[in-house]
Enzyme design. Structure first.
Site, PDB file in Angstrom:
ATOM      1  CE  LYS A 270       6.004  -1.244   2.986  1.00  0.00           C
ATOM      2  NZ  LYS A 270       5.978  -1.710   1.599  1.00  0.00           N
TER       3      LYS A 270
ATOM      4  CG  HIS B  36       0.910  -1.523  -4.284  1.00  0.00           C
ATOM      5  ND1 HIS B  36       1.273  -2.791  -3.891  1.00  0.00           N
ATOM      6  CD2 HIS B  36       2.055  -0.795  -4.270  1.00  0.00           C
ATOM      7  CE1 HIS B  36       2.573  -2.828  -3.647  1.00  0.00           C
ATOM      8  NE2 HIS B  36       3.068  -1.615  -3.875  1.00  0.00           N
TER       9      HIS B  36
ATOM     10  CG  HIS C  23       4.291   3.369  -0.387  1.00  0.00           C
ATOM     11  ND1 HIS C  23       5.352   2.834   0.308  1.00  0.00           N
ATOM     12  CD2 HIS C  23       4.074   2.532  -1.436  1.00  0.00           C
ATOM     13  CE1 HIS C  23       5.774   1.733  -0.300  1.00  0.00           C
ATOM     14  NE2 HIS C  23       5.005   1.522  -1.349  1.00  0.00           N
TER      15      HIS C  23
END
Length: 408
Positions: free
Chosen positions: A345, A278, A299
């Site tokens: 995103k 993730h 991220h």
């Protein structure tokens, strides 16, 4: 869409090295969790739930002993097969699983004494504050490890994103237009991190299939991570905070469970997600109401650079403020895959140029040292950020759901 439950595997040398210690640590930790479950007021009773726990533990044991000699693997297989753990579906109950783990403990050699930690990772008075610990890690261990934006990395901010859920492209060029690849690849953990990025199916509805090569790559990555000053320092801090065991082997087992253990995002659905996937790779999740998919997680700047260079990430614009020398950037982008749908995103905040060791150490510090849902302000050089952490709970512990930064 990722790995599986508890077991963790550091190194993958033929003699098992720290991997053997991690296997012993995982077996011990999991056996304790099973004992607590069996003694609780609400132990698992549903047959399917028990079978899932047994399958998850067995898969993790297989991963951790993947580098063991054939004779040891054979003995371990016999030990976990005896109570029915390898049947399909498993016939062992939780007490039988615990007995199997005790048998595995008996097969493994005694734990080896660890070398003394180097003095340069000894925590000081900064442990009174999460922000001060992060500041020391940034200034003392990351200063020479990271790539400098404007020198080693060149960014092209171009236009600000106006529709965070749309595909309007205000940026004809990539975000990252220059990278000192010699310096980038000189960091030993980088290659081991890059090897992990293609091990995942980003669809959160698809269970992962983990190959022997992928197990080996996880082993080597965690082994190398445990040798970095960032990670050794964070371990020592967490020990002082009483949030981690003193043994590095036991801690690595817990770190594996936190970052690489698979879990299902929807009750009885496939074990399709993990903290590492993730946060560092990114996932695709379908909205059950609209049927539309969106990108979640993602991220990490290295994954962004790799996917942008491969032509799969289309940078659509920055969010908030940004110039070419910013190390903390918030971006809006599209991430292509093999289907026709164009998933975006909305916003992801990336810490540009940081080492893998720093980001994994920071995420590990946040997961073990902060409460679920906590937002911790800190400073990275001139940049004021907040670290956000969310945890996923299962019968046998907690895993990382997400750890991410927000600019303040």
């Amino acid at each position: 869409s990722s790995q599986q439950f508890p077991f963790g595997s550091p190194p993958s040398s033929s003699t098992m090295g720290r991997g053997r210690g991690a296997l012993r640590a995982y077996v011990t930790n999991t056996k304790e969790k099973l004992e607590n479950l069996l003694a609780s007021d609400d132990p698992p009773s549903a047959e399917e739930e028990i079978q899932n726990i047994v399958k998850s533990v067995v898969l993790s044991v297989k991963r951790l002993c993947s580098a063991a000699p054939a004779t040891v693997k054979s003995q371990i297989r016999e030990a976990i097969a005896a109570p029915g753990c390898l049947a399909d579906p498993p016939t062992a109950d939780l007490a039988g699983l615990k007995d199997a783990l005790e048998a595995v403990e008996g097969i493994l050699p005694p734990a080896e004494p660890e070398e003394a930690e180097q003095a340069d990772v000894t925590p000081g008075p900064e442990i009174e504050s999460f922000a001060a610990v992060v500041a020391r890690m940034w200034d003392e261990y990351e200063d020479k490890s990271r790539l400098v934006v404007g020198q080693d990395i060149k960014l092209s901010p171009q236009g600000r994103a106006t529709d965070l859920h749309g595909l309007r492209d205000r940026c004809p060029h990539p975000l990252i237009v220059g990278l000192n690849e010699e310096k980038f690849h000189s960091r030993p953990l980088t290659a081991k991190f890059l090897a992990l990025l293609d091990n995942y199916d980003r669809d959160t509805d698809a269970a992962e299939v983990v190959t022997a090569q992928e197990k080996k790559e996880m082993d080597e990555f965690l082994d190398a991570l445990s040798e970095t000053p960032h990670f050794r320092y964070v371990h020592q801090v967490l020990v002082k905070w009483k949030c981690a065991p003193e043994s590095m082997d036991r801690f690595i087992g817990e770190v594996y469970n936190a970052w690489f253990a698979n879990y299902s995002l929807g009750g009885r659905g496939p074990k399709s997600s993990s903290g590492f996937e993730h946060v560092f790779v990114g996932e695709e999740k379908k909205d059950r109401n609209t049927g539309e998919s969106t990108i979640i997680g993602f991220h990490n700047w290295i994954q962004f650079w790799a996917q942008e260079r491969a032509g799969k990430v289309n940078y659509l614009g920055y969010v908030g403020q940004m110039d070419g020398d910013d190390s903390v950037v918030s971006v809006h982008f599209q991430w292509d895959d093999e289907d026709e749908e164009k998933e975006v995103k909305p916003v992801s905040t990336l810490l540009m140029g940081t080492s893998v060791a720093f980001e994994l150490a920071l995420g590990t510090l946040a997961f073990f040292g902060l409460q679920d849902g906590e937002v911790a302000p800190c400073q990275l050089g001139p940049h004021h950020v907040s670290v956000n952490v969310h945890k996923w709970r299962s019968r046998l512990g907690q895993q990382v759901r997400t750890v991410y930064l927000e600019a303040r």
